[in-house]
Design a protein around this motif. Structure first.
Motif, PDB file in Angstrom:
ATOM      1  N   MET A  94       6.911  11.277   6.352  1.00  0.00           N
ATOM      2  CA  MET A  94       5.522  11.684   6.423  1.00  0.00           C
ATOM      3  C   MET A  94       5.320  12.964   5.606  1.00  0.00           C
ATOM      4  N   LYS A  95       4.092  13.294   5.441  1.00  0.00           N
ATOM      5  CA  LYS A  95       3.747  14.467   4.657  1.00  0.00           C
ATOM      6  C   LYS A  95       4.009  15.734   5.464  1.00  0.00           C
ATOM      7  N   PRO A  96       4.241  16.843   4.797  1.00  0.00           N
ATOM      8  CA  PRO A  96       4.558  18.069   5.530  1.00  0.00           C
ATOM      9  C   PRO A  96       3.373  18.664   6.294  1.00  0.00           C
ATOM     10  N   TYR A  97       2.175  18.264   5.944  1.00  0.00           N
ATOM     11  CA  TYR A  97       1.019  18.800   6.647  1.00  0.00           C
ATOM     12  C   TYR A  97       0.471  17.765   7.627  1.00  0.00           C
ATOM     13  N   GLN A  98      -0.228  18.230   8.627  1.00  0.00           N
ATOM     14  CA  GLN A  98      -0.727  17.362   9.693  1.00  0.00           C
ATOM     15  C   GLN A  98      -1.962  16.581   9.231  1.00  0.00           C
ATOM     16  N   THR A  99      -1.971  15.287   9.526  1.00  0.00           N
ATOM     17  CA  THR A  99      -3.133  14.461   9.236  1.00  0.00           C
ATOM     18  C   THR A  99      -3.583  13.784  10.522  1.00  0.00           C
ATOM     19  N   ASN A 100      -4.722  13.167  10.481  1.00  0.00           N
ATOM     20  CA  ASN A 100      -5.232  12.501  11.666  1.00  0.00           C
ATOM     21  C   ASN A 100      -4.931  11.008  11.641  1.00  0.00           C
ATOM     22  N   ARG A 101      -3.956  10.578  10.854  1.00  0.00           N
ATOM     23  CA  ARG A 101      -3.591   9.172  10.782  1.00  0.00           C
ATOM     24  C   ARG A 101      -2.241   8.959  11.443  1.00  0.00           C
ATOM     25  N   SER A 102      -2.123   7.862  12.150  1.00  0.00           N
ATOM     26  CA  SER A 102      -0.894   7.581  12.881  1.00  0.00           C
ATOM     27  C   SER A 102       0.126   6.888  11.988  1.00  0.00           C
ATOM     28  N   ARG A 103       1.328   6.754  12.497  1.00  0.00           N
ATOM     29  CA  ARG A 103       2.360   6.034  11.755  1.00  0.00           C
ATOM     30  C   ARG A 103       2.010   4.560  11.637  1.00  0.00           C
ATOM     31  N   ALA A 104       1.312   4.044  12.627  1.00  0.00           N
ATOM     32  CA  ALA A 104       0.897   2.640  12.580  1.00  0.00           C
ATOM     33  C   ALA A 104      -0.040   2.390  11.402  1.00  0.00           C
ATOM     34  N   TYR A 105      -0.874   3.374  11.089  1.00  0.00           N
ATOM     35  CA  TYR A 105      -1.785   3.266   9.946  1.00  0.00           C
ATOM     36  C   TYR A 105      -0.986   3.125   8.655  1.00  0.00           C
ATOM     37  N   TYR A 106       0.008   3.984   8.474  1.00  0.00           N
ATOM     38  CA  TYR A 106       0.813   3.934   7.255  1.00  0.00           C
ATOM     39  C   TYR A 106       1.666   2.668   7.218  1.00  0.00           C
ATOM     40  N   ARG A 107       2.191   2.236   8.346  1.00  0.00           N
ATOM     41  CA  ARG A 107       2.954   1.000   8.406  1.00  0.00           C
ATOM     42  C   ARG A 107       2.094  -0.203   8.025  1.00  0.00           C
ATOM     43  N   HIS A 108       0.870  -0.218   8.506  1.00  0.00           N
ATOM     44  CA  HIS A 108      -0.045  -1.324   8.209  1.00  0.00           C
ATOM     45  C   HIS A 108      -0.307  -1.430   6.716  1.00  0.00           C
ATOM     46  N   HIS A 109      -0.612  -0.318   6.078  1.00  0.00           N
ATOM     47  CA  HIS A 109      -0.949  -0.358   4.653  1.00  0.00           C
ATOM     48  C   HIS A 109       0.275  -0.628   3.795  1.00  0.00           C
ATOM     49  N   ARG A 110       1.438  -0.148   4.211  1.00  0.00           N
ATOM     50  CA  ARG A 110       2.669  -0.459   3.483  1.00  0.00           C
ATOM     51  C   ARG A 110       2.939  -1.957   3.555  1.00  0.00           C
ATOM     52  N   LYS A 111       2.754  -2.548   4.736  1.00  0.00           N
ATOM     53  CA  LYS A 111       2.956  -3.985   4.903  1.00  0.00           C
ATOM     54  C   LYS A 111       1.972  -4.785   4.066  1.00  0.00           C
ATOM     55  N   ARG A 112       0.724  -4.319   4.003  1.00  0.00           N
ATOM     56  CA  ARG A 112      -0.306  -4.993   3.229  1.00  0.00           C
ATOM     57  C   ARG A 112       0.031  -4.995   1.742  1.00  0.00           C
ATOM     58  N   VAL A 113       0.500  -3.856   1.238  1.00  0.00           N
ATOM     59  CA  VAL A 113       0.856  -3.743  -0.177  1.00  0.00           C
ATOM     60  C   VAL A 113       2.053  -4.628  -0.498  1.00  0.00           C
ATOM     61  N   ILE A 114       3.043  -4.622   0.393  1.00  0.00           N
ATOM     62  CA  ILE A 114       4.238  -5.441   0.175  1.00  0.00           C
ATOM     63  C   ILE A 114       3.866  -6.918   0.158  1.00  0.00           C
ATOM     64  N   GLN A 115       3.012  -7.355   1.073  1.00  0.00           N
ATOM     65  CA  GLN A 115       2.611  -8.765   1.105  1.00  0.00           C
ATOM     66  C   GLN A 115       1.890  -9.171  -0.163  1.00  0.00           C
ATOM     67  N   ARG A 116       0.998  -8.326  -0.646  1.00  0.00           N
ATOM     68  CA  ARG A 116       0.239  -8.644  -1.856  1.00  0.00           C
ATOM     69  C   ARG A 116       1.170  -8.774  -3.064  1.00  0.00           C
ATOM     70  N   LYS A 117       2.064  -7.808  -3.221  1.00  0.00           N
ATOM     71  CA  LYS A 117       2.941  -7.832  -4.388  1.00  0.00           C
ATOM     72  C   LYS A 117       3.991  -8.930  -4.294  1.00  0.00           C
ATOM     73  N   SER A 118       4.475  -9.227  -3.085  1.00  0.00           N
ATOM     74  CA  SER A 118       5.454 -10.295  -2.952  1.00  0.00           C
ATOM     75  C   SER A 118       4.811 -11.658  -3.212  1.00  0.00           C
ATOM     76  N   LYS A 119       3.517 -11.806  -2.885  1.00  0.00           N
ATOM     77  CA  LYS A 119       2.813 -13.059  -3.177  1.00  0.00           C
ATOM     78  C   LYS A 119       2.688 -13.248  -4.691  1.00  0.00           C
ATOM     79  N   ILE A 120       2.383 -12.176  -5.401  1.00  0.00           N
ATOM     80  CA  ILE A 120       2.293 -12.257  -6.863  1.00  0.00           C
ATOM     81  C   ILE A 120       3.657 -12.587  -7.459  1.00  0.00           C
ATOM     82  N   ALA A 121       4.702 -11.956  -6.941  1.00  0.00           N
ATOM     83  CA  ALA A 121       6.054 -12.217  -7.445  1.00  0.00           C
ATOM     84  C   ALA A 121       6.479 -13.649  -7.164  1.00  0.00           C
ATOM     85  N   LYS A 122       6.075 -14.182  -6.028  1.00  0.00           N
ATOM     86  CA  LYS A 122       6.409 -15.564  -5.693  1.00  0.00           C
ATOM     87  C   LYS A 122       5.717 -16.535  -6.637  1.00  0.00           C
ATOM     88  N   GLN A 123       4.470 -16.244  -7.016  1.00  0.00           N
ATOM     89  CA  GLN A 123       3.745 -17.100  -7.956  1.00  0.00           C
ATOM     90  C   GLN A 123       4.397 -17.088  -9.336  1.00  0.00           C
TER      91      GLN A 123
END
Length: 82
Positions: A1-30
């Protein structure tokens, strides 16, 4: 995580990381690519930008967009002449 405090949870970052991975893996599969780890798609680009694969290169002449534009102009000139 970043060194400064934010109002976003780890679940938020996990969700967006998963979303990006799914999108790019779908393109790679095609494209028929195989990756050892899906986490490698979490950052960076998934396309090749070498001079042989890039369409926007000035190395071998005009950029791709201008090649199309010149082809349209030549087609219009041919239509006007006939």
């Amino acid at each position: 995580m970043k060194p400064y405090q934010t109002n976003r949870s780890r679940a938020y970052y996990r969700h967006h990381r998963k979303r990006v991975i799914q999108r790019k893996s779908k393109i790679a599969k095609q494209l028929g690519w195989h990756s050892r780890f899906t986490g490698s798609f979490a950052k960076g680009k998934i396309h090749c930008s070498c001079w042989m694969c890039s369409q926007k290169t000035n190395r071998n002449g005009w950029p791709h967009s201008q090649v199309i534009q010149l082809a349209r102009f030549n087609h219009q000139l041919d239509d006007d002449r006939s």
